[in-house]
Design an enzyme around this catalytic site. Structure first.
Site, PDB file in Angstrom:
ATOM      1  N   TYR A   1       3.208  10.439  -0.086  1.00 26.84           N
ATOM      2  CA  TYR A   1       3.987   9.775   0.310  1.00 26.84           C
ATOM      3  C   TYR A   1       5.222  10.159  -0.478  1.00 26.84           C
ATOM      4  O   TYR A   1       5.756   9.776   0.739  1.00 26.84           O
ATOM      5  CB  TYR A   1       3.726   8.067   0.036  1.00 26.84           C
ATOM      6  CG  TYR A   1       2.300   7.350   1.248  1.00 26.84           C
ATOM      7  CD1 TYR A   1       1.434   8.204   1.706  1.00 26.84           C
ATOM      8  CD2 TYR A   1       1.998   6.173   0.949  1.00 26.84           C
ATOM      9  CE1 TYR A   1       0.189   7.607   2.539  1.00 26.84           C
ATOM     10  CE2 TYR A   1       1.054   5.704   1.841  1.00 26.84           C
ATOM     11  CZ  TYR A   1       0.354   6.862   2.198  1.00 26.84           C
ATOM     12  OH  TYR A   1      -1.305   6.137   3.044  1.00 26.84           O
TER      13      TYR A   1
ATOM     14  N   LYS B   1      -3.270   5.924  -4.603  1.00 25.90           N
ATOM     15  CA  LYS B   1      -4.205   6.935  -3.606  1.00 25.90           C
ATOM     16  C   LYS B   1      -4.182   8.116  -4.637  1.00 25.90           C
ATOM     17  O   LYS B   1      -3.127   8.782  -4.870  1.00 25.90           O
ATOM     18  CB  LYS B   1      -4.305   6.898  -2.025  1.00 25.90           C
ATOM     19  CG  LYS B   1      -4.484   5.706  -0.966  1.00 25.90           C
ATOM     20  CD  LYS B   1      -4.502   6.076  -0.201  1.00 25.90           C
ATOM     21  CE  LYS B   1      -3.860   4.430   0.930  1.00 25.90           C
ATOM     22  NZ  LYS B   1      -2.624   4.010   0.616  1.00 25.90           N
TER      23      LYS B   1
ATOM     24  N   HIS C   1      -8.107   9.949  -1.281  1.00 27.39           N
ATOM     25  CA  HIS C   1      -6.886   9.838  -0.120  1.00 27.39           C
ATOM     26  C   HIS C   1      -8.480  10.312   1.182  1.00 27.39           C
ATOM     27  O   HIS C   1      -8.524   9.648   2.113  1.00 27.39           O
ATOM     28  CB  HIS C   1      -6.007  10.309   0.073  1.00 27.39           C
ATOM     29  CG  HIS C   1      -4.899   9.517   0.784  1.00 27.39           C
ATOM     30  ND1 HIS C   1      -3.034   9.613   0.117  1.00 27.39           N
ATOM     31  CD2 HIS C   1      -5.086   9.411   1.806  1.00 27.39           C
ATOM     32  CE1 HIS C   1      -2.724   9.254   1.439  1.00 27.39           C
ATOM     33  NE2 HIS C   1      -3.608   9.112   2.156  1.00 27.39           N
TER      34      HIS C   1
ATOM     35  N   ASP D   1       0.933  -1.388   0.167  1.00 23.63           N
ATOM     36  CA  ASP D   1       0.126   0.294  -0.523  1.00 23.63           C
ATOM     37  C   ASP D   1       1.287   1.380  -0.404  1.00 23.63           C
ATOM     38  O   ASP D   1       1.937   1.803   0.997  1.00 23.63           O
ATOM     39  CB  ASP D   1      -0.882  -0.103   0.937  1.00 23.63           C
ATOM     40  CG  ASP D   1      -1.636   0.909   1.346  1.00 23.63           C
ATOM     41  OD1 ASP D   1      -3.263   0.933   1.191  1.00 23.63           O
ATOM     42  OD2 ASP D   1      -1.390   2.170   1.967  1.00 23.63           O
TER      43      ASP D   1
END
Length: 280
Positions: free
Chosen positions: A50, A75, A108, A45
Site C-alpha cells: 500500500y 502484509k 498477501h 489494516d
C-alpha cells in the site's frame, strides 16, 4: 466501543477494522487513520504494497492511544516470498510503522506470478520466517490473504502455527462460499476486504430500499450483513463523515429475510480475482 472475535490462538480482534488500501501515503493516509481512531476504530489494516505504513504509523503515534488498545495488521508482498526476504520485510514494516510489534501479519497473495508453479515453497519459507517473528515477539498472530483451500492445504503441510485469518474479497457481490466453508471448518476467521464491493453496490435498488427501511446508509446495511455472517469487514474511506458512519452498525439487526435478499446479489459489484491467474 467494538465487540471482538477470538482468534484460534486466543487473541481478540475487533469486529471491524479500518482499511487503508488505495489510501495515498502522506497527509491523506495520516488524516484518515487519525479520523478513524477518533471515531472509535481500534483495528487498522495496512500492507507493505500500500506504500502508506509510515503515514499509518504517524497517525498511531500521534493519537496517544495506548498500544495495547490497538490491533495493527500489515502484509508481506509478492516479491518477498522467501525465508530471508520475509525476515527483512517484517523488520522493514515494523520500522516504517514505528512499532515494536504488529498484531497480525499476513502473506498477501498465495501465488505470485514470478514463483509459479512452485508457490508452496515460497509460502512455506515465508511462513517459517513469520513463525520465528512470533517467537521473537515481533508478531502476535499470523495469517493469509487471498488464499484458496489448496493454498492453505499446502501451507499446513509444513506450518507449525496454523493461520488464524484469511483476508479475502468478500461482500454481497461475491460471497466465495467454498473458501468461507473451508476456513470455518479450519477455525480460520474470514476478514472481508472491499466489504462494500465497488461503487456499483451503492446503486443496487434492493439495498437502497433496505437502507431506507432501517434508516441507515447502504454502507451500514452491507457492513451489518457482513457482521451477521460472522465476517470481519475492513471498510475504507478518506471522508470523515463516512468513516464515522461505517462504524455505527452495532445498534440494529437485519432480519433473516433481508439477509437472504442481500445474499442473492452475486455479481452486482465485481468478483474476486483468481490468485492463480493474477499477473503480479
Amino acid at each position: 466501543m467494538l465487540d471482538s472475535y477470538e482468534l484460534s490462538n486466543g487473541l481478540n480482534i475487533p469486529k471491524i477494522g479500518f482499511g487503508t488500501w488505495q489510501t495515498p501515503d502522506g497527509d491523506v493516509a495520516e488524516s484518515s487513520v487519525t479520523h478513524a481512531l477518533k471515531a472509535g476504530y481500534r483495528h487498522i489494516d495496512t500492507a507493505a504494497i500500500y506504500g502508506n505504513e509510515e503515514s499509518v504509523g504517524r497517525a498511531i503515534k500521534k493519537s496517544g492511544i495506548d498500544r495495547s488498545e490497538l490491533f495493527i495488521t500489515t502484509k508481506l508482498w509478492n516479491n518477498n516470498h522467501s525465508y530471508e526476504k520475509a525476515k527483512l520485510a517484517i523488520d522493514e514494516s515494523l520500522a516504517k510503522l514505528d512499532l515494536d510489534y504488529v498484531d497480525l501479519y499476513l502473506i498477501h497473495w498465495p501465488n505470485p506470478v514470478d514463483l509459479r508453479p512452485d508457490f508452496a515453497t515460497g509460502n512455506a519459507e515465508s511462513w517459517r520466517a513469520m513463525e520465528e517473528a512470533v517467537a521473537e515477539g515481533k508478531i502476535k498472530a499470523i495469517g493469509v490473504s487471498n488464499f484458496h483451500p489448496h493454498h492453505i492445504d499446502a501451507l499446513l503441510k509444513t506450518a507449525k502455527i496454523k493461520p488464524v485469518v484469511n483476508q479475502i474479497f468478500l461482500n454481497p457481490s461475491d460471497m466465495q462460499p467454498e473458501i468461507v466453508s473451508y476456513c470455518r471448518e479450519k477455525d480460520i476467521l474470514l476478514e472481508a476486504y472491499s466489504p462494500l464491493g465497488t461503487g456499483k453496490i451503492f446503486e443496487v435498488d434492493s439495498l437502497k430500499e433496505l437502507a431506507a427501511k432501517y434508516n441507515k446508509t447502504v454502507a451500514q446495511v452491507v457492513l451489518r450483513w457482513s457482521l451477521q455472517h460472522g465476517f470481519l469487514p475492513l471498510p475504507k474511506s478518506v471522508t470523515e463523515s463516512r468513516i464515522k458512519e461505517n462504524i455505527q452498525v452495532f445498534d440494529f439487526e437485519l432480519s433473516k429475510e433481508d439477509m437472504e435478499t442481500i445474499d442473492q446479489l452475486r455479481g452486482t459489484a465485481g468478483l474476486a480475482l483468481n490468485p492463480d491467474e493474477t499477473t503480479f
